[in-house]
Design a protein around this motif. Structure first.
Motif, PDB file in Angstrom:
ATOM      1  N   TYR A  33       0.830  -1.202  -0.113  1.00 15.03           N
ATOM      2  CA  TYR A  33       0.051   0.083  -0.138  1.00 15.03           C
ATOM      3  C   TYR A  33       0.778   1.316  -0.084  1.00 15.03           C
ATOM      4  O   TYR A  33       1.997   1.328   0.757  1.00 15.03           O
ATOM      5  CB  TYR A  33      -0.862   0.076   1.446  1.00 15.03           C
ATOM      6  N   TYR A  35       0.745   5.501   0.779  1.00  9.62           N
ATOM      7  CA  TYR A  35      -0.004   6.469   1.383  1.00  9.62           C
ATOM      8  C   TYR A  35       0.654   7.938   1.255  1.00  9.62           C
ATOM      9  O   TYR A  35       2.051   7.738   1.211  1.00  9.62           O
ATOM     10  CB  TYR A  35      -0.217   6.243   2.961  1.00  9.62           C
ATOM     11  N   GLN A  37       1.067  11.419   3.372  1.00 11.56           N
ATOM     12  CA  GLN A  37       0.601  12.035   4.868  1.00 11.56           C
ATOM     13  C   GLN A  37       1.149  13.761   4.765  1.00 11.56           C
ATOM     14  O   GLN A  37       2.190  13.802   4.510  1.00 11.56           O
ATOM     15  CB  GLN A  37       1.085  11.407   6.108  1.00 11.56           C
ATOM     16  N   TYR A  39       1.999  17.003   6.884  1.00 15.37           N
ATOM     17  CA  TYR A  39       2.557  16.849   8.297  1.00 15.37           C
ATOM     18  C   TYR A  39       1.750  16.730   9.277  1.00 15.37           C
ATOM     19  O   TYR A  39       0.772  17.924   9.284  1.00 15.37           O
ATOM     20  CB  TYR A  39       3.562  18.037   8.227  1.00 15.37           C
ATOM     21  N   GLY A  40       1.677  15.737  10.218  1.00 14.93           N
ATOM     22  CA  GLY A  40       1.011  15.829  11.459  1.00 14.93           C
ATOM     23  C   GLY A  40      -0.631  15.505  11.058  1.00 14.93           C
ATOM     24  O   GLY A  40      -1.620  15.709  12.035  1.00 14.93           O
ATOM     25  N   GLU A  41      -0.932  15.187   9.963  1.00 17.66           N
ATOM     26  CA  GLU A  41      -2.353  14.806   9.582  1.00 17.66           C
ATOM     27  C   GLU A  41      -2.260  12.974   9.449  1.00 17.66           C
ATOM     28  O   GLU A  41      -1.643  12.568   9.516  1.00 17.66           O
ATOM     29  CB  GLU A  41      -2.646  15.711   8.439  1.00 17.66           C
ATOM     30  N   GLY A  42      -3.522  12.700   8.800  1.00 17.70           N
ATOM     31  CA  GLY A  42      -4.197  11.513   8.756  1.00 17.70           C
ATOM     32  C   GLY A  42      -3.315  10.876   7.365  1.00 17.70           C
ATOM     33  O   GLY A  42      -2.469  11.731   6.604  1.00 17.70           O
ATOM     34  N   LEU A  43      -3.524   9.754   7.028  1.00 21.71           N
ATOM     35  CA  LEU A  43      -2.937   9.100   5.894  1.00 21.71           C
ATOM     36  C   LEU A  43      -3.938   9.150   4.748  1.00 21.71           C
ATOM     37  O   LEU A  43      -4.977   8.701   5.005  1.00 21.71           O
ATOM     38  CB  LEU A  43      -2.465   7.639   6.082  1.00 21.71           C
ATOM     39  N   PHE A  45      -5.152   7.502   1.324  1.00 26.10           N
ATOM     40  CA  PHE A  45      -4.751   6.139   0.458  1.00 26.10           C
ATOM     41  C   PHE A  45      -4.518   6.423  -1.001  1.00 26.10           C
ATOM     42  O   PHE A  45      -5.120   7.277  -1.685  1.00 26.10           O
ATOM     43  CB  PHE A  45      -5.997   5.278   0.657  1.00 26.10           C
ATOM     44  N   LEU A  88       4.341   6.949   2.494  1.00 28.98           N
ATOM     45  CA  LEU A  88       4.656   5.851   3.342  1.00 28.98           C
ATOM     46  C   LEU A  88       4.039   4.715   2.818  1.00 28.98           C
ATOM     47  O   LEU A  88       2.911   4.659   1.877  1.00 28.98           O
ATOM     48  CB  LEU A  88       3.686   5.900   4.853  1.00 28.98           C
ATOM     49  N   PHE A 100       4.571  -0.679   8.382  1.00 25.64           N
ATOM     50  CA  PHE A 100       4.718   0.463   7.594  1.00 25.64           C
ATOM     51  C   PHE A 100       6.496   0.691   7.452  1.00 25.64           C
ATOM     52  O   PHE A 100       6.954   0.270   8.514  1.00 25.64           O
ATOM     53  CB  PHE A 100       4.265   1.952   8.217  1.00 25.64           C
ATOM     54  N   GLY A 101       6.664   1.299   6.383  1.00 26.25           N
ATOM     55  CA  GLY A 101       8.083   1.568   6.317  1.00 26.25           C
ATOM     56  C   GLY A 101       8.460   2.942   6.926  1.00 26.25           C
ATOM     57  O   GLY A 101       7.581   3.470   7.694  1.00 26.25           O
ATOM     58  N   THR A 102       9.751   3.715   6.806  1.00 21.95           N
ATOM     59  CA  THR A 102      10.206   4.637   7.632  1.00 21.95           C
ATOM     60  C   THR A 102       9.648   6.059   7.018  1.00 21.95           C
ATOM     61  O   THR A 102       9.645   7.082   7.597  1.00 21.95           O
ATOM     62  CB  THR A 102      11.679   4.700   7.602  1.00 21.95           C
ATOM     63  N   GLY A 103       9.115   5.855   5.968  1.00 14.12           N
ATOM     64  CA  GLY A 103       8.753   7.231   5.262  1.00 14.12           C
ATOM     65  C   GLY A 103       9.587   7.952   4.516  1.00 14.12           C
ATOM     66  O   GLY A 103      10.842   7.782   4.761  1.00 14.12           O
TER      67      GLY A 103
ATOM     68  N   SER B  42       7.329   6.460  12.148  1.00  9.56           N
ATOM     69  CA  SER B  42       6.365   5.779  11.118  1.00  9.56           C
ATOM     70  C   SER B  42       5.145   5.081  12.050  1.00  9.56           C
ATOM     71  O   SER B  42       5.353   5.315  13.220  1.00  9.56           O
ATOM     72  CB  SER B  42       6.979   4.537  10.531  1.00  9.56           C
ATOM     73  N   LEU B  43       4.186   4.525  11.717  1.00  7.20           N
ATOM     74  CA  LEU B  43       3.205   4.107  12.271  1.00  7.20           C
ATOM     75  C   LEU B  43       3.461   2.616  12.494  1.00  7.20           C
ATOM     76  O   LEU B  43       4.015   1.975  12.020  1.00  7.20           O
ATOM     77  CB  LEU B  43       1.953   3.935  11.328  1.00  7.20           C
ATOM     78  N   ILE B  90       0.419  11.011  17.331  1.00  3.44           N
ATOM     79  CA  ILE B  90      -0.794  10.860  16.900  1.00  3.44           C
ATOM     80  C   ILE B  90      -1.466   9.511  16.536  1.00  3.44           C
ATOM     81  O   ILE B  90      -0.643   8.561  16.365  1.00  3.44           O
ATOM     82  CB  ILE B  90      -0.496  11.330  15.262  1.00  3.44           C
ATOM     83  N   LEU B  92      -4.096   7.001  15.216  1.00  2.00           N
ATOM     84  CA  LEU B  92      -5.331   6.780  14.011  1.00  2.00           C
ATOM     85  C   LEU B  92      -5.793   5.797  14.077  1.00  2.00           C
ATOM     86  O   LEU B  92      -5.422   4.466  14.387  1.00  2.00           O
ATOM     87  CB  LEU B  92      -4.271   6.925  12.636  1.00  2.00           C
ATOM     88  N   PHE B 104      -7.604   5.259   6.568  1.00  2.25           N
ATOM     89  CA  PHE B 104      -7.264   5.889   7.662  1.00  2.25           C
ATOM     90  C   PHE B 104      -8.137   7.143   8.137  1.00  2.25           C
ATOM     91  O   PHE B 104      -8.295   7.819   7.074  1.00  2.25           O
ATOM     92  CB  PHE B 104      -5.715   6.133   7.665  1.00  2.25           C
ATOM     93  N   GLY B 105      -8.072   7.275   9.309  1.00  2.46           N
ATOM     94  CA  GLY B 105      -8.767   8.436   9.679  1.00  2.46           C
ATOM     95  C   GLY B 105      -7.988   9.541   9.841  1.00  2.46           C
ATOM     96  O   GLY B 105      -6.620   9.557   9.354  1.00  2.46           O
ATOM     97  N   PRO B 106      -8.455  10.947  10.242  1.00  2.00           N
ATOM     98  CA  PRO B 106      -7.311  12.003  10.084  1.00  2.00           C
ATOM     99  C   PRO B 106      -6.667  12.217  11.456  1.00  2.00           C
ATOM    100  O   PRO B 106      -5.382  12.949  11.296  1.00  2.00           O
ATOM    101  CB  PRO B 106      -8.581  13.287  10.310  1.00  2.00           C
ATOM    102  N   GLY B 107      -6.649  11.185  12.239  1.00  2.00           N
ATOM    103  CA  GLY B 107      -5.728  11.310  13.286  1.00  2.00           C
ATOM    104  C   GLY B 107      -6.068  12.083  14.607  1.00  2.00           C
ATOM    105  O   GLY B 107      -6.671  13.106  14.490  1.00  2.00           O
ATOM    106  N   ARG B 109      -4.160  14.204  17.375  1.00  2.00           N
ATOM    107  CA  ARG B 109      -2.863  14.458  18.088  1.00  2.00           C
ATOM    108  C   ARG B 109      -2.738  14.850  19.588  1.00  2.00           C
ATOM    109  O   ARG B 109      -3.566  15.736  20.000  1.00  2.00           O
ATOM    110  CB  ARG B 109      -2.235  15.747  17.375  1.00  2.00           C
TER     111      ARG B 109
END
Lengths: 110, 113
Positions: A33, A35, A37, A39-43, A45, A88, A100-103, B42-43, B90, B92, B104-107, B109
């Protein structure tokens, strides 16, 4: 060591340039997969790949999964500032869980 | 696709207190997941929450610290208990769609002072 390696860790490109992000696993993947992101928000798809050799595209983003299903690449054509963010990759093994990978942090400057 | 909302979007909490995070999905889903993303990382999967059964926790995460509820097919909560600054992350929630896509949701924080 990380089960899923991404490279590069960060990328700074000029607007209009092409770029590629790689995601490598030491084990065969059941699903891969991608994704994005902010900064500081959700993922968000982007794409899911399941078959060896599979390739999918959405707008200017293309993702491929190699034949052995151990490596994937994400290619962005003619990058724009809106492409900036953290990319990601997530891998599905033989369960429903994703690791997940490191990004990869992407910056696009005008 | 699935539309996921989380509440609260962010919070600042004092150490020793607890926070419950809500996750709402616009369609019925069997599998829901809770992830944590620590600063600059990462997650990491905390647990899998299936309706009608106890949540399954990953190594390093325990129910006393992260109790989860899954009362129906569209809703779940994650509680972060007895918080410390190390819990600042964060959080999620995520769901698996019918075609195996995962959204995924918006998270949320969380900052613990």
């Amino acid at each position: 060591s990380q089960e899923l390696e991404q490279s590069p860790q960060s990328l700074i490109v000029q607007e209009g340039k092409n770029l590629t992000i790689n995601c490598t696993s030491s084990k065969t993947l059941y699903g891969l997969y991608w994704y994005k992101q902010k900064y500081g928000e959700g993922l968000i798809f982007l794409m899911m790949l399941q078959k060896g050799g599979e390739e999918k595209s959405h707008e200017k983003i293309t993702a491929k999964l190699d034949e052995k299903k151990q490596q994937s690449s994400l290619h962005i054509t003619a990058s724009q500032p809106s492409h900036a963010g953290i990319y990601l990759c997530g891998a599905e093994r033989n369960t429903d869980k994703l690791i997940f990978g490191t990004g990869t942090r992407l910056q696009v400057f005008p | 696709s699935a539309v996921i909302s989380q509440k609260p979007s962010r919070d600042i909490c004092q150490r020793g207190t607890s926070l419950t995070i809500q996750c709402q999905v616009d369609s019925q889903v069997t599998m829901m997941f809770w992830y944590r993303q620590q600063p600059g990382q990462s997650l990491t999967l905390i647990a899998t929450a299936n309706q009608g059964s106890e949540a399954t926790y990953e190594s390093g995460f325990v129910i006393d610290k992260f109790p989860i509820s899954r009362p129906n097919l569209t809703f779940s909560t994650l509680t972060v208990s007895n918080m410390s600054p190390e819990d600042s992350s964060i959080y999620l929630c995520s769901v698996r769609g019918g075609s195996y896509e995962q959204y995924f949701g918006p998270g949320t924080r969380l900052t613990v002072t």
